[in-house]
Design a protein around this motif. Structure first.
Motif, mmCIF file in Angstrom:
data_model
loop_
_atom_site.group_PDB
_atom_site.id
_atom_site.type_symbol
_atom_site.label_atom_id
_atom_site.label_comp_id
_atom_site.label_asym_id
_atom_site.label_seq_id
_atom_site.Cartn_x
_atom_site.Cartn_y
_atom_site.Cartn_z
ATOM 1 N N GLN A 32 0.817 -1.212 0.000
ATOM 2 C CA GLN A 32 0.000 0.000 0.000
ATOM 3 C C GLN A 32 0.858 1.273 0.000
ATOM 4 O OE1 GLN A 32 -3.383 0.245 -0.251
ATOM 5 N NE2 GLN A 32 -3.410 -1.963 -0.537
ATOM 6 N N ALA A 33 1.995 1.226 0.691
ATOM 7 C CA ALA A 33 2.846 2.414 0.834
ATOM 8 C C ALA A 33 3.941 2.486 -0.232
ATOM 9 C CB ALA A 33 3.481 2.438 2.223
ATOM 10 N N THR A 56 5.681 9.584 5.444
ATOM 11 C CA THR A 56 4.574 10.201 4.708
ATOM 12 C C THR A 56 3.850 9.162 3.860
ATOM 13 O OG1 THR A 56 5.733 12.318 4.675
ATOM 14 C CG2 THR A 56 3.972 12.020 3.059
ATOM 15 N N LYS A 57 4.597 8.277 3.200
ATOM 16 C CA LYS A 57 3.973 7.212 2.413
ATOM 17 C C LYS A 57 3.130 6.292 3.296
ATOM 18 C CE LYS A 57 7.354 6.663 -1.328
ATOM 19 N NZ LYS A 57 8.310 5.686 -1.914
ATOM 20 N N CYS A 59 1.718 7.132 6.158
ATOM 21 C CA CYS A 59 0.523 7.886 6.549
ATOM 22 C C CYS A 59 -0.508 7.888 5.425
ATOM 23 C CB CYS A 59 0.895 9.319 6.931
ATOM 24 S SG CYS A 59 1.790 9.421 8.502
ATOM 25 N N GLU A 60 -0.058 8.061 4.215
ATOM 26 C CA GLU A 60 -0.984 8.036 3.074
ATOM 27 C C GLU A 60 -1.624 6.648 2.937
ATOM 28 O OE1 GLU A 60 1.445 9.395 -0.177
ATOM 29 O OE2 GLU A 60 1.314 11.486 0.493
ATOM 30 N N ALA A 61 -0.842 5.606 3.142
ATOM 31 C CA ALA A 61 -1.391 4.247 3.053
ATOM 32 C C ALA A 61 -2.444 4.016 4.136
ATOM 33 C CB ALA A 61 -0.267 3.218 3.177
ATOM 34 N N ASN A 63 -4.129 6.368 5.468
ATOM 35 C CA ASN A 63 -5.099 7.459 5.346
ATOM 36 C C ASN A 63 -5.176 8.287 6.627
ATOM 37 O OD1 ASN A 63 -6.886 9.005 3.855
ATOM 38 N ND2 ASN A 63 -8.663 7.867 4.589
ATOM 39 N N THR A 65 -2.923 11.644 8.882
ATOM 40 C CA THR A 65 -1.990 12.756 8.728
ATOM 41 C C THR A 65 -0.710 12.463 9.501
ATOM 42 O OG1 THR A 65 -2.793 13.923 10.692
ATOM 43 C CG2 THR A 65 -3.910 14.393 8.583
ATOM 44 N N GLU A 84 -8.110 18.139 11.304
ATOM 45 C CA GLU A 84 -8.297 17.679 9.931
ATOM 46 C C GLU A 84 -9.749 17.862 9.496
ATOM 47 O OE1 GLU A 84 -7.047 13.975 7.067
ATOM 48 O OE2 GLU A 84 -7.389 13.544 9.180
#
Length: 114
Positions: A32-33, A56-57, A59-61, A63, A65, A84
Protein backbone atom coordinates in the motif's frame (compact mmCIF):
# COMPACT_ATOMS: atom_id res chain seq x y z
CA UNK A 1 33.85 7.69 17.44
CA UNK A 2 30.93 6.14 19.30
CA UNK A 3 28.16 4.51 17.41
CA UNK A 4 24.64 5.64 18.31
CA UNK A 5 22.08 2.90 18.63
CA UNK A 6 18.94 3.51 16.60
CA UNK A 7 15.75 3.31 18.65
CA UNK A 8 12.67 2.98 16.48
CA UNK A 9 10.21 2.06 19.24
CA UNK A 10 7.96 5.04 18.51
CA UNK A 11 7.78 4.17 14.82
CA UNK A 12 7.19 0.49 15.50
CA UNK A 13 4.46 1.21 18.06
CA UNK A 14 2.66 3.60 15.72
CA UNK A 15 2.98 1.31 12.71
CA UNK A 16 1.81 -1.69 14.75
CA UNK A 17 -1.17 0.30 16.06
CA UNK A 18 -2.34 1.13 12.54
CA UNK A 19 -1.50 -2.34 11.20
CA UNK A 20 -3.71 -3.86 13.89
CA UNK A 21 -6.45 -1.32 13.27
CA UNK A 22 -6.48 -2.17 9.54
CA UNK A 23 -5.75 -5.87 10.12
CA UNK A 24 -2.81 -5.59 7.72
CA UNK A 25 0.49 -7.41 7.65
CA UNK A 26 3.80 -5.67 7.06
CA UNK A 27 3.67 -7.05 3.55
CA UNK A 28 0.26 -5.45 2.94
CA UNK A 29 1.58 -2.14 4.30
CA UNK A 30 4.60 -2.38 2.03
CA UNK A 31 2.30 -2.87 -0.95
CA UNK A 32 0.00 0.00 0.00
CA UNK A 33 2.85 2.41 0.83
CA UNK A 34 5.14 1.36 -2.04
CA UNK A 35 7.98 0.62 0.37
CA UNK A 36 9.74 -2.72 0.37
CA UNK A 37 8.90 -5.05 3.23
CA UNK A 38 12.66 -5.49 3.73
CA UNK A 39 12.98 -1.76 4.43
CA UNK A 40 10.18 -1.88 7.00
CA UNK A 41 11.80 -4.89 8.68
CA UNK A 42 15.07 -2.92 8.86
CA UNK A 43 13.20 -0.30 10.90
CA UNK A 44 11.78 -3.03 13.13
CA UNK A 45 15.29 -4.38 13.77
CA UNK A 46 16.74 -0.90 14.37
CA UNK A 47 19.06 -1.12 11.36
CA UNK A 48 17.67 2.03 9.73
CA UNK A 49 15.51 4.93 10.75
CA UNK A 50 12.54 5.65 8.46
CA UNK A 51 12.84 8.81 6.38
CA UNK A 52 10.17 11.47 6.47
CA UNK A 53 9.34 10.53 2.89
CA UNK A 54 8.65 6.93 3.94
CA UNK A 55 6.66 8.01 7.01
CA UNK A 56 4.57 10.20 4.71
CA UNK A 57 3.97 7.21 2.41
CA UNK A 58 2.91 5.15 5.41
CA UNK A 59 0.52 7.89 6.55
CA UNK A 60 -0.98 8.04 3.07
CA UNK A 61 -1.39 4.25 3.05
CA UNK A 62 -3.13 4.37 6.44
CA UNK A 63 -5.10 7.46 5.35
CA UNK A 64 -3.89 9.50 8.33
CA UNK A 65 -1.99 12.76 8.73
CA UNK A 66 1.56 13.11 9.98
CA UNK A 67 0.11 14.83 13.06
CA UNK A 68 -2.01 11.76 13.76
CA UNK A 69 0.99 9.47 13.30
CA UNK A 70 3.17 11.48 15.67
CA UNK A 71 0.52 12.22 18.29
CA UNK A 72 1.44 10.47 21.51
CA UNK A 73 -1.84 10.46 23.39
CA UNK A 74 -5.40 9.79 22.44
CA UNK A 75 -6.13 13.45 23.27
CA UNK A 76 -3.48 14.60 20.81
CA UNK A 77 -4.83 12.13 18.26
CA UNK A 78 -8.37 13.48 18.74
CA UNK A 79 -7.09 17.04 18.38
CA UNK A 80 -5.31 16.09 15.15
CA UNK A 81 -8.52 14.47 13.87
CA UNK A 82 -10.58 17.53 14.73
CA UNK A 83 -8.06 19.80 13.05
CA UNK A 84 -8.30 17.68 9.93
CA UNK A 85 -12.09 17.74 10.08
CA UNK A 86 -12.09 21.56 10.37
CA UNK A 87 -9.66 21.80 7.48
CA UNK A 88 -12.01 19.75 5.29
CA UNK A 89 -15.08 21.69 6.40
CA UNK A 90 -13.74 25.20 5.97
CA UNK A 91 -14.65 25.33 2.26
CA UNK A 92 -18.08 23.77 2.62
CA UNK A 93 -21.26 25.79 2.34
CA UNK A 94 -23.73 26.19 5.19
CA UNK A 95 -25.97 23.31 4.10
CA UNK A 96 -23.03 20.90 3.82
CA UNK A 97 -21.70 21.87 7.26
CA UNK A 98 -25.21 21.50 8.69
CA UNK A 99 -25.49 18.01 7.16
CA UNK A 100 -22.21 16.97 8.80
CA UNK A 101 -23.36 18.42 12.12
CA UNK A 102 -26.59 16.42 11.91
CA UNK A 103 -24.62 13.23 11.27
CA UNK A 104 -22.38 13.90 14.28
CA UNK A 105 -25.40 14.60 16.48
CA UNK A 106 -27.04 11.38 15.30
CA UNK A 107 -23.91 9.34 16.07
CA UNK A 108 -23.51 11.00 19.47
CA UNK A 109 -27.14 10.36 20.42
CA UNK A 110 -26.94 6.71 19.39
CA UNK A 111 -23.73 6.25 21.36
CA UNK A 112 -25.35 7.63 24.52
CA UNK A 113 -28.26 5.22 24.17
CA UNK A 114 -26.00 2.14 24.17
Amino acid sequence: MTEHKIDNRLYKEKINYYLNKRKWSIFELSQQADISAATIYEWYHNKKRPSLTNITKICEAFNITLAQFFSETSGEHATANLSELFRFCKDLNYEEVDAILQIVKYINNNRKEK
